[in-house]
Design a protein around this motif. Structure first.
Motif, PDB file in Angstrom:
ATOM      1  N   SER A   1      -5.373  -0.904   7.425  1.00 39.90           N
ATOM      2  CA  SER A   1      -5.863  -0.577   8.773  1.00 39.90           C
ATOM      3  C   SER A   1      -4.756  -0.384   9.796  1.00 39.90           C
ATOM      4  O   SER A   1      -5.016   0.145  10.859  1.00 39.90           O
ATOM      5  CB  SER A   1      -6.906  -1.573   9.293  1.00 39.90           C
ATOM      6  N   LEU A   2      -3.533  -0.811   9.456  1.00 38.69           N
ATOM      7  CA  LEU A   2      -2.459  -0.660  10.452  1.00 38.69           C
ATOM      8  C   LEU A   2      -1.446   0.423  10.087  1.00 38.69           C
ATOM      9  O   LEU A   2      -0.493   0.654  10.817  1.00 38.69           O
ATOM     10  CB  LEU A   2      -1.744  -2.003  10.638  1.00 38.69           C
ATOM     11  N   LYS A   3      -1.676   1.098   8.959  1.00 37.68           N
ATOM     12  CA  LYS A   3      -0.599   1.993   8.499  1.00 37.68           C
ATOM     13  C   LYS A   3      -0.367   3.194   9.411  1.00 37.68           C
ATOM     14  O   LYS A   3       0.710   3.777   9.376  1.00 37.68           O
ATOM     15  CB  LYS A   3      -0.782   2.394   7.034  1.00 37.68           C
ATOM     16  N   ASP A   4      -1.351   3.542  10.225  1.00 37.12           N
ATOM     17  CA  ASP A   4      -1.129   4.657  11.147  1.00 37.12           C
ATOM     18  C   ASP A   4      -0.673   4.176  12.522  1.00 37.12           C
ATOM     19  O   ASP A   4      -0.706   4.923  13.494  1.00 37.12           O
ATOM     20  CB  ASP A   4      -2.412   5.484  11.295  1.00 37.12           C
ATOM     21  N   THR A   5      -0.275   2.935  12.624  1.00 36.59           N
ATOM     22  CA  THR A   5       0.196   2.364  13.896  1.00 36.59           C
ATOM     23  C   THR A   5       1.644   1.894  13.691  1.00 36.59           C
ATOM     24  O   THR A   5       2.101   1.809  12.548  1.00 36.59           O
ATOM     25  CB  THR A   5      -0.643   1.134  14.305  1.00 36.59           C
ATOM     26  N   PRO A   6       2.323   1.547  14.795  1.00 33.49           N
ATOM     27  CA  PRO A   6       3.694   1.048  14.595  1.00 33.49           C
ATOM     28  C   PRO A   6       3.740  -0.422  14.150  1.00 33.49           C
ATOM     29  O   PRO A   6       4.825  -0.971  13.936  1.00 33.49           O
ATOM     30  CB  PRO A   6       4.340   1.205  15.981  1.00 33.49           C
ATOM     31  N   VAL A   7       2.594  -1.060  13.991  1.00 34.55           N
ATOM     32  CA  VAL A   7       2.598  -2.494  13.662  1.00 34.55           C
ATOM     33  C   VAL A   7       3.012  -2.705  12.200  1.00 34.55           C
ATOM     34  O   VAL A   7       2.470  -2.086  11.294  1.00 34.55           O
ATOM     35  CB  VAL A   7       1.198  -3.121  13.901  1.00 34.55           C
ATOM     36  N   VAL A   8       3.964  -3.595  12.010  1.00 32.57           N
ATOM     37  CA  VAL A   8       4.484  -3.904  10.666  1.00 32.57           C
ATOM     38  C   VAL A   8       3.702  -5.097  10.111  1.00 32.57           C
ATOM     39  O   VAL A   8       3.496  -6.091  10.817  1.00 32.57           O
ATOM     40  CB  VAL A   8       5.987  -4.270  10.762  1.00 32.57           C
ATOM     41  N   VAL A   9       3.278  -4.993   8.858  1.00 36.75           N
ATOM     42  CA  VAL A   9       2.565  -6.107   8.237  1.00 36.75           C
ATOM     43  C   VAL A   9       3.543  -6.895   7.363  1.00 36.75           C
ATOM     44  O   VAL A   9       4.246  -6.323   6.523  1.00 36.75           O
ATOM     45  CB  VAL A   9       1.373  -5.611   7.390  1.00 36.75           C
ATOM     46  N   ALA A  10       3.590  -8.201   7.580  1.00 32.07           N
ATOM     47  CA  ALA A  10       4.520  -9.067   6.835  1.00 32.07           C
ATOM     48  C   ALA A  10       3.734 -10.128   6.064  1.00 32.07           C
ATOM     49  O   ALA A  10       2.609 -10.479   6.434  1.00 32.07           O
ATOM     50  CB  ALA A  10       5.476  -9.754   7.808  1.00 32.07           C
TER      51      ALA A  10
END
Ligand code: PGA
Length: 250
Positions: free
Chosen positions: A53-62
């Motif tokens: 759900s965040l891959k099209d945003t600048p948010v990095v998932v850690a």
């Protein structure tokens, strides 16, 4: 290159539906181009969903942790390759809760650091003293040995994948924050320590985050310090509005 970073450590909070809701709030409320790189670290079971759900945003998932071995008979563990297979390329290592409740030592963390780097991952490496260490004025020595034993075997080139996070244990989840002066003092010490070992360029480029009861009300004055490049946020990252207020403190 040194970056401003605000990372939310969601710890063992939020089931799938709650994770989806928090991510959807973040997406709705986040400004288009924040002045900091934004990262979130959901639990293992929600990483795939979060990344999708965040891959099209600048948010990095850690991820919040990983095992040091690539695969094998390690019941309950997760490897670097598994994280990468769901899109996760950043991992928090050495959080004080891992050190305290899961016996993670500096030596073990050195192995985890190596495994993450072999997989070309970015590491948010946490360290920090307990209250007794500070009272006994051993906090600088303790932090120096945490860094030395887990990170100082690395070649210089590896530092482009390292983010440091100073988290005094007495300030985590306690409402007690290190004063901006205490944070700056330790961050400057850490940067000097890195410079002595790896040179000025590496030290100037590494981002050093502060963590421990960062809230919307205190983020600005903490981030204003010259050696504080952002925050690792626990409790206050669980509400999109609070977390984003901290992000917008830059
Ligand atoms: P806190 O946690 O913001 O709830 O103090 C910080 C952390 O543990 O990373």
């Amino acid at each position: 290159m040194r970056k401003n970073i605000v990372a939310g450590n969601w710890k063992m909070n939020n089931d799938l539906a709650e994770t989806q809701e928090l991510i959807s709030d973040l997406k709705k409320q986040m400004v288009k181009e924040p002045n900091a790189t934004v990262m979130v670290a959901p639990t293992f079971t929600n990483l795939y969903e979060a990344f999708q759900s965040l891959k099209d945003t600048p948010v990095v998932v850690a991820a919040q942790n990983m095992h040091q071995n690539a695969s094998g008979a390690y019941t309950g563990e997760i490897s670097a390759n598994m994280l990468k297979s769901v899109g996760v390329e950043t991992v928090i290592l050495g959080h004080s809760e891992r050190r305290a409740y899961f016996n993670e030592t500096n030596e073990l963390l050195a192995e985890k650091v190596d495994a993450a780097l072999e997989n070309n991952m970015t590491i948010i490496f946490c360290f920090g003293e307990e209250l007794e260490d500070r009272k006994a004025e051993k906090h600088f020595d303790l932090v120096a040995s945490q860094l030395k034993e887990s990170l100082y075997h690395l070649p210089k080139e590896s530092w482009k994948n390292i983010i440091l996070a100073y988290e005094p244990v007495w300030a985590i989840g306690t409402g007690e924050t290190a004063s901006p002066e205490q944070a700056q003092e330790m961050h400057a010490f850490v940067r000097k320590n890195v410079a002595d070992k790896f040179g000025e360029e590496v030290a100037e480029d590494v981002s050093i985050l502060y963590g421990g009861s960062v809230k919307p009300a205190n983020a600005k004055e903490i981030f204003a310090n010259k050696d504080v490049d952002g925050g690792l946020i626990g409790g206050a990252s669980l509400k999109a509005a609070d977390f984003l207020e901290i992000v917008n403190a830059f």
